[in-house]
Design an enzyme around this catalytic site. Structure first.
Site, PDB file in Angstrom:
ATOM      1  N   ARG A 114       0.844  -1.181   0.000  1.00  0.00           N
ATOM      2  CA  ARG A 114       0.000   0.000   0.000  1.00  0.00           C
ATOM      3  C   ARG A 114       0.888   1.242   0.000  1.00  0.00           C
ATOM      4  O   ARG A 114       1.872   1.312   0.731  1.00  0.00           O
ATOM      5  CB  ARG A 114      -0.932   0.022   1.218  1.00  0.00           C
ATOM      6  CG  ARG A 114      -2.049  -1.019   1.176  1.00  0.00           C
ATOM      7  CD  ARG A 114      -3.084  -0.685   0.111  1.00  0.00           C
ATOM      8  NE  ARG A 114      -4.158  -1.665   0.066  1.00  0.00           N
ATOM      9  CZ  ARG A 114      -4.181  -2.722  -0.719  1.00  0.00           C
ATOM     10  NH1 ARG A 114      -3.133  -2.966  -1.516  1.00  0.00           N
ATOM     11  NH2 ARG A 114      -5.211  -3.546  -0.729  1.00  0.00           N
ATOM     12  N   GLU A 136      -1.462   7.468  -5.924  1.00  0.00           N
ATOM     13  CA  GLU A 136      -1.956   6.631  -7.011  1.00  0.00           C
ATOM     14  C   GLU A 136      -3.454   6.753  -7.255  1.00  0.00           C
ATOM     15  O   GLU A 136      -3.922   6.513  -8.375  1.00  0.00           O
ATOM     16  CB  GLU A 136      -1.582   5.172  -6.786  1.00  0.00           C
ATOM     17  CG  GLU A 136      -2.356   4.470  -5.709  1.00  0.00           C
ATOM     18  CD  GLU A 136      -1.989   2.982  -5.633  1.00  0.00           C
ATOM     19  OE1 GLU A 136      -2.864   2.164  -5.877  1.00  0.00           O
ATOM     20  OE2 GLU A 136      -0.837   2.666  -5.319  1.00  0.00           O
ATOM     21  N   HIS A 140       0.451  -0.267 -10.039  1.00  0.00           N
ATOM     22  CA  HIS A 140      -0.346  -1.180  -9.209  1.00  0.00           C
ATOM     23  C   HIS A 140      -0.787  -2.393 -10.034  1.00  0.00           C
ATOM     24  O   HIS A 140      -1.965  -2.746 -10.081  1.00  0.00           O
ATOM     25  CB  HIS A 140      -1.566  -0.457  -8.637  1.00  0.00           C
ATOM     26  CG  HIS A 140      -2.066  -1.068  -7.366  1.00  0.00           C
ATOM     27  ND1 HIS A 140      -2.591  -0.340  -6.323  1.00  0.00           N
ATOM     28  CD2 HIS A 140      -2.117  -2.360  -6.949  1.00  0.00           C
ATOM     29  CE1 HIS A 140      -2.960  -1.136  -5.342  1.00  0.00           C
ATOM     30  NE2 HIS A 140      -2.673  -2.384  -5.699  1.00  0.00           N
TER      31      HIS A 140
END
Length: 329
Positions: A233, A262, A294
């Site tokens: 994360r 992000e 990601h």
């Protein structure tokens, strides 16, 4: 059951339509829009909604869902820190996730980032495309006989630990709940792991306790020339402090599949845009930093597991059964 899928991409539709015939009684509609308070109304007439990891599902979103008589939130991801679980319970909305779609997919991506960054593959690739075969500035480091520090040894962290062990690395681990299956790893306090590791790889959930776990203080505790990788994360790292550490030459390389900003950019094409005031743009300016979008989960095996588990969760809810994938506060 009619489900509206939010934030869907082409690969979502391809995979879910492939497996949907195995789940009679379930109907899916796809929306490109993300699940947020302004878009909840798109799900009018649906029985459930499905969102991905980048959706911020706060109280107002859940309240509006309940107002549409929607009482099932499906997450086609493992993480659920983006959901207000207390509000979900208050509005009697069941939250179900995909707890382990492919730990190896994410762990292998973490190692891919490690190798790309530490062997300067990204620089070499671009250089050779311009017919430049020089080696200046491409010297890397060998991982064999180095020390890997794995922070978080759940399924993904354990898979990364095994990969590092296979590379001939000494493995140190830190977790509140040690994994007894990792008999080759040594569990040590966090400060000791940071001080001894040549590679620090993050695999822990984002909680109040782990938010900005990597900050200027913990960066100073690391070895000079350390490699830092994050596929967990973005909020685990305080980005401003990471930039400061990079400028101070603390890191040999940094590989990031997740980052704090992000939510604004992930899964979208901004190739023609100027990212003003963007910390991500600052990170991209450093030659020893590799960033991906990601995509650690993005393999055929993982997408298949995400589809089948999500649809099975929906079927269990429809039939009044529990799947074991329910998330509560």
């Amino acid at each position: 059951m009619k489900i509206l899928f939010y934030g869907t991409k082409e690969y979502d539709q391809i995979y879910f339509e492939k497996y949907l015939p195995e789940y009679p009684g379930i109907e899916i509609e796809f929306a490109h829009a993300e699940l947020e308070k302004q878009t909840v109304s798109l799900a009018a007439g649906c029985d459930a909604v499905c969102a991905f990891v980048n959706a911020e599902i706060h109280r107002e979103v859940l309240q509006r869902m309940a107002g549409l008589d929607i009482h099932l939130l499906l997450l086609r991801c493992a993480g659920f820190n983006q959901v207000d679980l207390n509000a979900a319970a208050e509005y009697k909305i069941t939250v179900m996730r995909v707890p382990g779609y492919s730990p190896e997919a994410v762990a292998e991506h973490a190692m891919a980032l490690t190798l790309t960054a530490c062997r300067r593959i990204h620089k070499a690739y671009n250089r050779v495309r311009e017919n430049d075969f020089s080696l200046q500035g491409l010297a890397g480091v060998t991982l064999c006989q180095k020390t890997a520090g794995i922070i978080g040894t759940g399924k993904i962290g354990a898979a990364m630990a095994r990969i590092c062990h296979g590379f001939g690395m000494r493995v140190l681990a830190y977790d509140v709940y040690p994994n007894s299956d990792l008999d080759f790893a040594s569990y040590v306090p966090l400060d000791e792991l940071l001080a001894q590791s040549d590679l620090v790889s993050l695999h822990c959930p984002l909680t109040d306790a782990t938010h900005h776990l990597i900050n200027i203080k913990t960066i100073h505790k690391m070895k000079d020339g350390v490699i830092l990788v994050n596929t967990s994360r973005g909020g685990l790292i305080k980005t401003e402090d990471l930039v400061e550490g990079i400028r101070a030459h603390k890191f040999f390389a940094v590989g990031l599949d997740v980052y704090e900003e992000e939510k604004n950019y992930v899964y979208e094409d901004y190739s023609s845009a100027i990212l003003s005031h963007s910390t991500t743009a600052r990170l991209l300016s450093f030659p020893n930093v590799v960033i991906t979008s990601h995509q650690g989960f993005l393999t055929d095996e993982a997408l298949t597991a995400i589809c089948t588990t999500t649809l099975e969760n929906a079927r269990c809810f429809l039939e009044g059964r529990t799947s074991g994938n329910e998330v509560t506060a």
